[in-house]
Design a protein around this motif. Structure first.
Motif, mmCIF file in Angstrom:
data_model
loop_
_atom_site.group_PDB
_atom_site.id
_atom_site.type_symbol
_atom_site.label_atom_id
_atom_site.label_comp_id
_atom_site.label_asym_id
_atom_site.label_seq_id
_atom_site.Cartn_x
_atom_site.Cartn_y
_atom_site.Cartn_z
ATOM 1 N N PHE A 141 47.264 6.659 8.419
ATOM 2 C CA PHE A 141 47.445 5.210 8.427
ATOM 3 C C PHE A 141 47.337 4.649 7.010
ATOM 4 N N GLY A 142 46.382 5.159 6.229
ATOM 5 C CA GLY A 142 46.173 4.661 4.878
ATOM 6 C C GLY A 142 47.392 4.834 3.996
ATOM 7 N N VAL A 143 48.081 5.956 4.144
ATOM 8 C CA VAL A 143 49.295 6.186 3.349
ATOM 9 C C VAL A 143 50.358 5.150 3.706
ATOM 10 N N ALA A 144 50.581 4.936 4.997
ATOM 11 C CA ALA A 144 51.603 3.970 5.418
ATOM 12 C C ALA A 144 51.251 2.567 4.945
ATOM 13 N N PHE A 145 49.968 2.199 5.027
ATOM 14 C CA PHE A 145 49.551 0.875 4.572
ATOM 15 C C PHE A 145 49.739 0.747 3.058
ATOM 16 N N ALA A 146 49.373 1.800 2.314
ATOM 17 C CA ALA A 146 49.518 1.762 0.854
ATOM 18 C C ALA A 146 50.986 1.641 0.444
ATOM 19 N N VAL A 147 51.883 2.308 1.170
ATOM 20 C CA VAL A 147 53.314 2.204 0.869
ATOM 21 C C VAL A 147 53.797 0.777 1.109
ATOM 22 N N THR A 148 53.363 0.177 2.226
ATOM 23 C CA THR A 148 53.745 -1.212 2.518
ATOM 24 C C THR A 148 53.244 -2.145 1.428
ATOM 25 N N ALA A 149 51.977 -1.950 1.028
ATOM 26 C CA ALA A 149 51.402 -2.784 -0.039
ATOM 27 C C ALA A 149 52.110 -2.536 -1.366
ATOM 28 N N GLY A 150 52.480 -1.272 -1.649
ATOM 29 C CA GLY A 150 53.192 -0.953 -2.885
ATOM 30 C C GLY A 150 54.539 -1.633 -2.955
ATOM 31 N N CYS A 151 55.254 -1.657 -1.834
ATOM 32 C CA CYS A 151 56.545 -2.355 -1.807
ATOM 33 C C CYS A 151 56.350 -3.851 -2.003
ATOM 34 N N GLN A 152 55.270 -4.400 -1.466
ATOM 35 C CA GLN A 152 54.982 -5.825 -1.671
ATOM 36 C C GLN A 152 54.726 -6.111 -3.149
ATOM 37 N N VAL A 153 53.992 -5.229 -3.823
ATOM 38 C CA VAL A 153 53.733 -5.391 -5.256
ATOM 39 C C VAL A 153 55.040 -5.427 -6.037
ATOM 40 N N LEU A 154 56.022 -4.653 -5.570
ATOM 41 C CA LEU A 154 57.321 -4.583 -6.247
ATOM 42 C C LEU A 154 58.251 -5.715 -5.829
ATOM 43 N N GLY A 155 57.753 -6.637 -5.022
ATOM 44 C CA GLY A 155 58.530 -7.813 -4.651
ATOM 45 C C GLY A 155 59.394 -7.653 -3.421
ATOM 46 N N LYS A 156 59.212 -6.565 -2.670
ATOM 47 C CA LYS A 156 60.039 -6.338 -1.486
ATOM 48 C C LYS A 156 59.293 -6.824 -0.239
ATOM 49 N N ARG A 157 59.622 -8.036 0.172
ATOM 50 C CA ARG A 157 58.905 -8.668 1.278
ATOM 51 C C ARG A 157 59.457 -8.259 2.642
ATOM 52 N N ASP A 158 60.524 -7.467 2.641
ATOM 53 C CA ASP A 158 61.107 -7.048 3.923
ATOM 54 C C ASP A 158 60.501 -5.766 4.457
ATOM 55 N N VAL A 159 59.635 -5.094 3.694
ATOM 56 C CA VAL A 159 59.037 -3.828 4.129
ATOM 57 C C VAL A 159 57.753 -4.142 4.903
ATOM 58 N N HIS A 160 57.705 -3.673 6.140
ATOM 59 C CA HIS A 160 56.545 -3.962 6.997
ATOM 60 C C HIS A 160 56.065 -2.701 7.703
ATOM 61 N N LEU A 161 54.829 -2.752 8.094
ATOM 62 C CA LEU A 161 54.166 -1.634 8.748
ATOM 63 C C LEU A 161 54.544 -1.576 10.226
ATOM 64 N N ALA A 162 54.858 -0.380 10.707
ATOM 65 C CA ALA A 162 55.126 -0.151 12.131
ATOM 66 C C ALA A 162 54.097 0.847 12.658
ATOM 67 N N LEU A 163 53.484 0.518 13.795
ATOM 68 C CA LEU A 163 52.376 1.323 14.311
ATOM 69 C C LEU A 163 52.607 1.735 15.750
ATOM 70 N N SER A 164 52.532 3.038 15.993
ATOM 71 C CA SER A 164 52.445 3.500 17.376
ATOM 72 C C SER A 164 50.965 3.687 17.672
ATOM 73 N N GLU A 165 50.640 4.470 18.682
ATOM 74 C CA GLU A 165 49.230 4.647 19.030
ATOM 75 C C GLU A 165 48.568 5.781 18.253
ATOM 76 N N ASP A 166 49.363 6.561 17.512
ATOM 77 C CA ASP A 166 48.766 7.644 16.727
ATOM 78 C C ASP A 166 49.598 7.963 15.485
#
Length: 570
Positions: A141-166
């Motif tokens: 989960f931490g990797v996926a969250f960090a990637v989403t946050a990294g894209c936000q830092v780069l100005g890409k507001r269209d990248v969002h986190l998607a979560l299943s149950e595992d």
């Protein structure tokens, strides 16, 4: 995006209330939350509170003085994350209105290449960017969250986190129409980064929840961050301060409406409410920095639902937003009822979990949900049956045909989950407890259940109708009992009413459908039951008709456009 000046005024953070104030400020702001900044702050608090010496790990609950988190430390880590993202990604990839697959993959590679060369599947407190920057460690989960946050830092507001149950991945592009793997699930899968999740959806794997994940907005990504907080120090010891912080933050998000479409977070909040009810605060030291107005755990605040209502809301959320494809809302509710010794209600909740899992094909990626079902089927249910069969209560679940019907639904779901899969599930270790459970019900109880066999019907419309009838059963019964105008029924009407009042269960798996004569026999042939249950399953799915196959090929399932993590790892 949240400005650093907006947050700096709350430092130093030396109490739970300060953390809540930061979130309150964000939730009332029209600015987009800065995911990296919030993850570093929350991670700093959690990691400091759970950094306890082994000699202090001898109590069921650890209470520790709240750390003082300084602004300079947070600002330094935040700047490091921004520098890492900008230096790790070619400037040419950052252009354009929306993120490209190449950009998402490059951000994921930047995060991945910064990690230590180890997997941390079941380690706690590795889900935050604070853990990433201070120890080079992240869980899935931490990797996926960090990637989403990294894209936000780069100005890409269209990248969002998607979560299943595992599992977790990202969506990007206009309307979130593209998906990309950015993390791993199990060893050896890091090469999937950048690829679409479509193959997993088409494989009918529970890991991808039939293309119905929780797709987060920015604020829901904050909710995912809070839901991922882990108060545990060991499997049996929690740090109370961390649990209290998570509890208060989830209520804050709940009351703002940000958990409505997040079944897992609602379940987590229900669990925390139960923990807080049972938590003994008498031994709390004076230096815990918890003010009286912070401590909301001893009495129910008016207007707040209790844990039972939260579990129901989680199920309703799954049905409303995700076509009832999430399993954990049912298993969490079943676990709650089991602890309350409300066994009939527990069986009904577990039957609901069976209704959901039958829509999937079992695979090696389903380890977590397999363990969940194994515990229910081979430990919890046999324990309940053993305890109930030793008593003589007239209210015993063993005399209730609705309980028998619920168990059949639960087992049928597991059998259907096995069909079309590459690996069988029901080996002898599953079959023996199942047969033992069924044999506890007398013939007259089993005979009262109206069993309908529909092994080739892979739709859930009929079962959902049954669920809705169960939801409204109390109201219907009250209406029936209050109908003083009713005239005396004829014999035919009485017989019809008696048949209609019998519990009804539809069996969708070939295995369970084939067992119907044995299940209703006056004397159970347990040996024959075990043989049929452990027989080789249909490991290949039946061929689709030409018309249906063409329709599925031209309309592959796709993740929902925008909508939410997983089971609480405790």
């Amino acid at each position: 995006m949240t400005g650093l000046g907006d947050i700096k005024k709350f430092f130093p953070i030396d109490s739970i209330q300060k953390v809540c104030d930061i979130f309150e400020e964000q939730l009332t702001s029209d600015k987009e939350p800065d995911l990296a900044l919030f993850s570093i702050i929350v991670g700093a608090v959690e990691n400091n509170l759970t950094n306890i010496k082994n000699s202090d790990r001898d109590a069921n609950k650890v209470i520790k003085k709240f750390p003082s988190v300084e602004w300079d430390e947070i600002k330094s880590l935040y700047d490091r994350f921004g520098v890492l993202m900008r230096s790790g990604v070619d400037a040419k990839l950052v252009g354009g209105e929306f993120a490209s697959r190449e950009l998402v993959k490059r951000v994921a590679d930047t995060v991945w290449n910064s990690l230590t060369r180890s997997y941390y599947k079941d380690r706690a407190h590795l889900q935050s960017i604070y853990s990433f920057l201070t120890g080079n460690k992240l869980d899935c989960f931490g990797v996926a969250f960090a990637v989403t946050a990294g894209c936000q830092v780069l100005g890409k507001r269209d990248v969002h986190l998607a979560l299943s149950e595992d599992h977790a991945w990202v969506v990007f592009g206009k309307d979130g129409s593209n998906t990309a793997e950015v993390t791993w699930h199990g060893k050896g899968n890091e090469d999937k980064r950048g690829r679409s999740v479509g193959d997993g959806v088409l494989a009918r794997s529970w890991l991808y929840v039939a293309g119905k994940p929780v797709v987060c907005t920015r604020v829901m990504e904050l909710a995912a961050l809070v839901s991922s907080i882990n108060p545990s120090l060991t499997p049996t010891i929690d740090v109370h301060e961390v649990a209290l912080m998570q509890h208060k933050l989830l209520w804050l998000l709940y009351e703002k409406g940000h958990l409505d479409a997040y079944p897992m977070a609602l379940g987590n909040l229900g669990d925390l409410c139960e923990y807080m009810k049972s938590s003994n605060r008498a031994d709390e030291p004076d230096n815990c920095h918890i003010n009286k107005d912070e401590e909301d755990t001893k009495t129910n605040i008016p207007g707040r639902p209790d844990s039972a209502a939260l579990y129901i809301q989680a199920i309703r959320s799954s049905r409303t937003y995700y076509e009832d494809r999430h399993v954990y809302p049912y298993t969490v509710q079943g676990g709650y009822y089991h602890l309350q010794k409300m066994y009939k209600e527990a069986f009904q909740a577990w039957a609901g979990a069976g209704d959901v899992i039958r829509h999937y094909n079992y695979s090696r990626d389903d380890e977590e949900i397999y363990k969940e079902f194994s515990e229910i089927a081979n430990e919890l249910i046999p324990q309940v049956m053993k305890a109930e069969s030793s008593g003589h209560s007239a209210r015993s679940i063993l005399k209730d045909p609705e309980c028998f019907a619920s168990l059949l639904r639960f087992y049928d779901g597991i059998c259907k989950w096995e069909e079309g899969s590459q690996t069988p599930i029901l080996h002898i270790g599953w079959a023996k407890p199942l047969v033992s459970t069924i044999s506890k019900f007398d013939a007259e109880v089993r005979a009262q259940v109206n069993i309908i066999c529909s092994p080739d019907d892979d739709q859930n419309g009929e079962q959902k109708n049954d669920d809705n009838k169960n939801d409204n059963k109390t109201e219907e019964n009250e209406s029936w009992n209050n109908n003083s105008e009713s005239t005396e029924m004829t014999v035919r009407e009485q017989l019809t009413a008696a048949v209609n009042s019998r519990p009804k269960v539809t069996l969708y798996s070939h295995k369970m459908a084939a067992l119907k004569p044995l299940l209703l026999a006056e004397r159970l042939n347990t040996h024959a039951l075990q043989l049929q249950l452990t027989a080789q399953s249909q490991l290949q799915r039946p061929h689709l008709t030409t018309k249906r196959r063409v329709e599925e090929d031209s309309n592959p399932p796709a993740p929902t456009a925008r909508a939410k993590r997983a089971r609480r790892e405790r």
